[in-house]
Design an enzyme around this catalytic site. Structure first.
Site, PDB file in Angstrom:
ATOM      1  N   ILE A  16      35.728 -27.718  49.991  1.00 41.44           N
ATOM      2  CA  ILE A  16      34.364 -27.880  50.478  1.00 41.44           C
ATOM      3  C   ILE A  16      34.055 -27.006  51.676  1.00 41.44           C
ATOM      4  O   ILE A  16      32.927 -27.015  52.174  1.00 41.44           O
ATOM      5  CB  ILE A  16      34.089 -29.352  50.838  1.00 41.44           C
ATOM      6  N   GLY A  17      35.020 -26.252  52.171  1.00 41.59           N
ATOM      7  CA  GLY A  17      34.737 -25.399  53.323  1.00 41.59           C
ATOM      8  C   GLY A  17      35.991 -24.705  53.800  1.00 41.59           C
ATOM      9  O   GLY A  17      37.080 -24.851  53.239  1.00 41.59           O
ATOM     10  N   GLY A  19      37.463 -21.858  57.284  1.00 45.14           N
ATOM     11  CA  GLY A  19      37.214 -20.871  58.325  1.00 45.14           C
ATOM     12  C   GLY A  19      38.376 -19.923  58.437  1.00 45.14           C
ATOM     13  O   GLY A  19      39.196 -19.785  57.515  1.00 45.14           O
ATOM     14  N   GLY A  20      38.461 -19.290  59.580  1.00 42.81           N
ATOM     15  CA  GLY A  20      39.517 -18.303  59.761  1.00 42.81           C
ATOM     16  C   GLY A  20      40.900 -18.905  59.869  1.00 42.81           C
ATOM     17  O   GLY A  20      41.893 -18.235  59.611  1.00 42.81           O
ATOM     18  N   MET A  21      40.973 -20.170  60.266  1.00 44.35           N
ATOM     19  CA  MET A  21      42.276 -20.766  60.510  1.00 44.35           C
ATOM     20  C   MET A  21      42.678 -21.829  59.494  1.00 44.35           C
ATOM     21  O   MET A  21      43.857 -22.106  59.350  1.00 44.35           O
ATOM     22  CB  MET A  21      42.285 -21.399  61.907  1.00 44.35           C
ATOM     23  N   ALA A  22      41.736 -22.434  58.805  1.00 45.96           N
ATOM     24  CA  ALA A  22      42.071 -23.554  57.932  1.00 45.96           C
ATOM     25  C   ALA A  22      41.092 -23.631  56.774  1.00 45.96           C
ATOM     26  O   ALA A  22      40.000 -23.067  56.812  1.00 45.96           O
ATOM     27  CB  ALA A  22      42.056 -24.871  58.722  1.00 45.96           C
ATOM     28  N   VAL A  24      39.268 -26.534  54.131  1.00 47.75           N
ATOM     29  CA  VAL A  24      38.917 -27.956  54.124  1.00 47.75           C
ATOM     30  C   VAL A  24      38.687 -28.389  52.677  1.00 47.75           C
ATOM     31  O   VAL A  24      37.975 -27.727  51.927  1.00 47.75           O
ATOM     32  CB  VAL A  24      37.660 -28.234  54.974  1.00 47.75           C
ATOM     33  N   ASP A 133      34.005 -25.054  71.469  1.00 45.27           N
ATOM     34  CA  ASP A 133      33.531 -24.251  70.333  1.00 45.27           C
ATOM     35  C   ASP A 133      32.318 -24.927  69.692  1.00 45.27           C
ATOM     36  O   ASP A 133      32.236 -25.061  68.472  1.00 45.27           O
ATOM     37  CB  ASP A 133      34.651 -24.067  69.305  1.00 45.27           C
TER      38      ASP A 133
END
Length: 701
Positions: A16-17, A19-22, A24, A133
């Protein structure tokens, strides 16, 4: 990793999503039977011990927060090299998606969202946790309107090695506070500055600072003022603009002292008496303006004299020298500061121009190609002087196959000719249809819903079957078929159990007719269940059956037993009586109806005849020792005569209805007149027996 189960309980259902690090995933907590969100570290960070250690520590710290506007942390775990955080699943969208679709938002909606974010930050700050953030991507809006702040503390866990790998500044530079851009320690007021930018973006649809590179954006945070929100969107009340201005002050001391104070301001900013309050101003703004416009003091008139005059005044009186020294000191320091400011500004401009000179000649802005077909996206990048290269495909429910869903660089400037890595949609993630035949319907539905199928798209067809009621006996599509859970429909055929129906009436049927009726209903008639017995009621026909109750409910496969008559018993007597009946009047038509009772049953219809003269009708009876026979005659629907036939009376074979009956009273069966007529018949029978015993035989002839 879709389909994988972490920790023996978290079944990953859908991505479902990320980013640069993980990344989801939506997951099913099989232990507590609820949906959760599982954040899994990307593979390149799994072996960074420092990052993993801080990641777990920060996640555990965030788990200590309990607030309705903060995404709850449920669990932190590791399975082999996979590190993951289990958190609350929010069914909705993030604020960045909402801003892209609908910005600028209505003032009331933006203030409501900002208030909930502010409330979450106040709770976190009171627990000594700084977010660092805050940006729309980390703000989730549930379908119920509830705002949830996520990713608390995760940005702090990035190490120098991860910065080198990503090649970008940690976090989003567009939401940096000035102190964050300087690289100094950040605190609560840094989160307040970022929230001010989020509120600015919600109400204007744009960011306050944009630049060709992250460095240029960071410098703008440090040096340049932003365009006033009301100049971009005149519908913003002055009270709301004042909140943005205070939250985004470059000097942390001029911002709100705490998130709690900002929240209090947000809660009252839309009151009628505040909407048109005066614009906010700060003393430091006037000081900066004076410092920027302050000129170097002009020389005194005495200093503009000729050299001779100056020489003549070379040795002034000591008193005059002291008087001139004091004013001189008053402008020396401002002059020095002004000169230093000019020098520093010149150095800064030189540094910026040098840096821009290295980047800008060959730098181009990366266009956003997400949502475009791959070929079109590559052409757009090529037109911008860049190269678009497909590096991966991922399933996506939001984009058609072949459409770009991610790009590694966006909304920034890069070197001309740089490669932009594109991830392309492979279409919706398909799920393999499991085998649910043999399971109960409820279990099958819950299993399919757990795989992502919509409960409303699972159709139920019911039919009778030998299986237990509620059991799935057929499925469509078949096991192993790949389906799109969001659009495809599943049909399950469910057993109602064996069908029950009325037991057919077999009495009076021949054996072949009974067998056909039994076979048609899928009943069972074993050979040993066909019993032949003599019967008074019928010959060569069924006279008894089990189940005995007609219209009794039975099911297919029920065993039936029948008795077929092998003929009349040995003591049965079959006698034919000739019944002679006159019309009511000679030559006038009468309707004659005859009913008889014997061993076969009572009130059996012999039939009807129309006569205009006296006629004789043969009536056959079957007599048994236990039941005598009887013939009843009606004329024109009126009772005419009852003729008893005893078992012992085997000589009488005919009977003539006395014509005088037509003149007597006509009565229906069971009425007194009928009894009187029957008494007449008995008397006449006695007379015949005593006077002319052979009368019946003569009439029979």
């Amino acid at each position: 990793m879709i389909g994988h189960t972490l920790g023996g309980r978290y079944e990953l259902l859908d991505r479902i999503g990320g980013g640069g690090m993980a990344l989801v995933y939506k997951a099913k907590d099989n232990l507590l039977n609820r949906y959760v969100a599982v954040k899994v570290l990307r593979q390149q960070f799994m072996h960074d011990d420092e990052f993993v250690r801080r990641f777990r520590r920060e996640a555990q710290a965030a788990a200590s927060l309990s607030h309705p506007n903060i995404v709850s942390i449920y669990d932190v775990g590791q399975e082999d090299d996979v590190h993951y955080i289990v958190m609350e699943y929010v069914n909705g969208h993030n604020l960045n998606e909402i801003i892209r679709e609908r910005a600028p938002l209505q003032v009331e909606e933006a203030v409501r969202i900002a208030s909930q974010i502010c409330d979450a930050l106040d709770h976190a700050h009171q627990n000594q946790i700084i977010h660092r953030d805050i940006k729309p991507h980390n703000i989730l809006i549930g379908n119920n309107g509830r705002v949830k702040v996520t990713d608390f503390g995760i940005a702090r866990a990035v190490t120098s090695s991860t910065i080198t790998q990503t090649g970008s500044v940690v976090g989003s530079v567009h939401y940096f506070s000035p102190e964050h851009a300087k690289g100094v320690a950040t605190g609560e007021k840094s989160d307040i500055y970022s929230l001010g930018i989020v509120l600015y973006q919600m109400l204007t649809g744009r960011l306050p600072f944009l630049g060709e590179s992250p460095i240029s954006v960071a410098l703008k945070h440090l040096q340049e003022p932003f365009e006033q929100p009301r100049l971009v969107n005149p519908h913003i009340p002055q009270s709301v603009e004042n909140i943005i201005v205070r939250a985004m002050r470059k000097n942390p001391h001029e911002r709100y002292g705490s998130a709690k104070r900002m929240l209090a301001d947000l809660e009252t900013c839309l009151l009628p008496e505040r909407l048109n309050e005066p614009p906010l101003s700060f003393d430091s703004d006037e000081d900066e303006e004076e410092e920027q416009t302050r000129a170097i003091p002009a020389l005194k008139p005495e200093m503009r004299m000729s050299g001779q005059e100056t020489a003549a005044r070379k040795e002034p009186e000591p008193k005059e020298e002291e008087e001139e020294e004091e004013p001189k000191r008053r402008w020396v320091m401002p002059t020095v500061l002004s000169v230093l400011s000019v020098v520093l500004i010149g150095i800064l401009i030189w540094a910026i121009m040098t840096l821009r000179g290295q980047l800008s000649p060959d730098d181009v802005e990366v266009p956003t190609v997400v949502g475009y077909p791959l070929e079109q996206a590559q052409q757009m990048l090529e037109n911008a002087g860049l190269e678009g290269r497909q590096v991966a495909t991922e399933p996506s429910s939001d984009y058609d196959p072949g459409v770009v869903i991610k790009q590694n660089k966006q909304d920034m400037a890069v070197k001309k000719g740089a490669v932009i890595e594109l991830t392309v949609s492979s279409g919706p993630e398909l799920v393999e249809m499991p085998k649910v035949e043999g399971e109960s319907y409820d279990e099958a539905v819950e299993r399919l819903v757990g795989l992502g199928f919509d409960r409303d798209k699972i159709a139920k067809n019911e039919t009778h079957d030998k299986s237990d009621p509620g059991t799935v006996i057929d499925q469509s599509p078949e096991e192993g078929t790949e389906l799109n859970p969001e659009t495809d429909t599943i049909e399950l055929t469910v057993s109602l159990g064996e069908e029950s129906f009325l037991m057919p009436n077999l009495i009076g049927m021949t054996l072949s007719e009974a067998k056909a009726a039994i076979m048609q209903k899928d009943l069972v008639l074993p050979k040993e269940n066909i019993i032949y017995e003599p019967s008074y009621t019928t010959e060569n026909k069924v006279f008894k059956q089990l189940p005995t109750e007609q219209n009794e409910m039975v099911t297919a496969g029920t065993e039936v037993k029948i008795w077929v008559s092998s003929g009349y018993p040995a003591d049965a007597k079959t006698i034919t009586y000739n019944v002679t009946v006159p019309p009511a009047a000679e030559g006038v038509q009468s309707k004659i109806r005859i009913v008889y009772s014997d061993a076969r049953g009572d009130n059996i219809e012999w039939g009807t005849q129309k006569i205009t003269r006296t006629e004789t009708f043969p009536v056959t009876l079957v007599l048994s020792p236990s039941k005598q026979g009887k013939i009843t005659v009606y004329r024109d629907d009126q009772f005419l005569a009852d003729i008893p036939i005893p078992y012992e009376d085997t000589q009488t074979s005919s009977f003539t209805v006395d014509p005088s009956y037509s003149e007597g009273p006509q009565a229906s069966a069971g009425e007194p007149d009928r009894d009187r007529n029957r008494d007449k018949d008995k008397d006449k029978d006695k007379d015949r027996e005593s006077d002319t015993p052979d009368t019946d035989e003569t009439q029979g002839d």
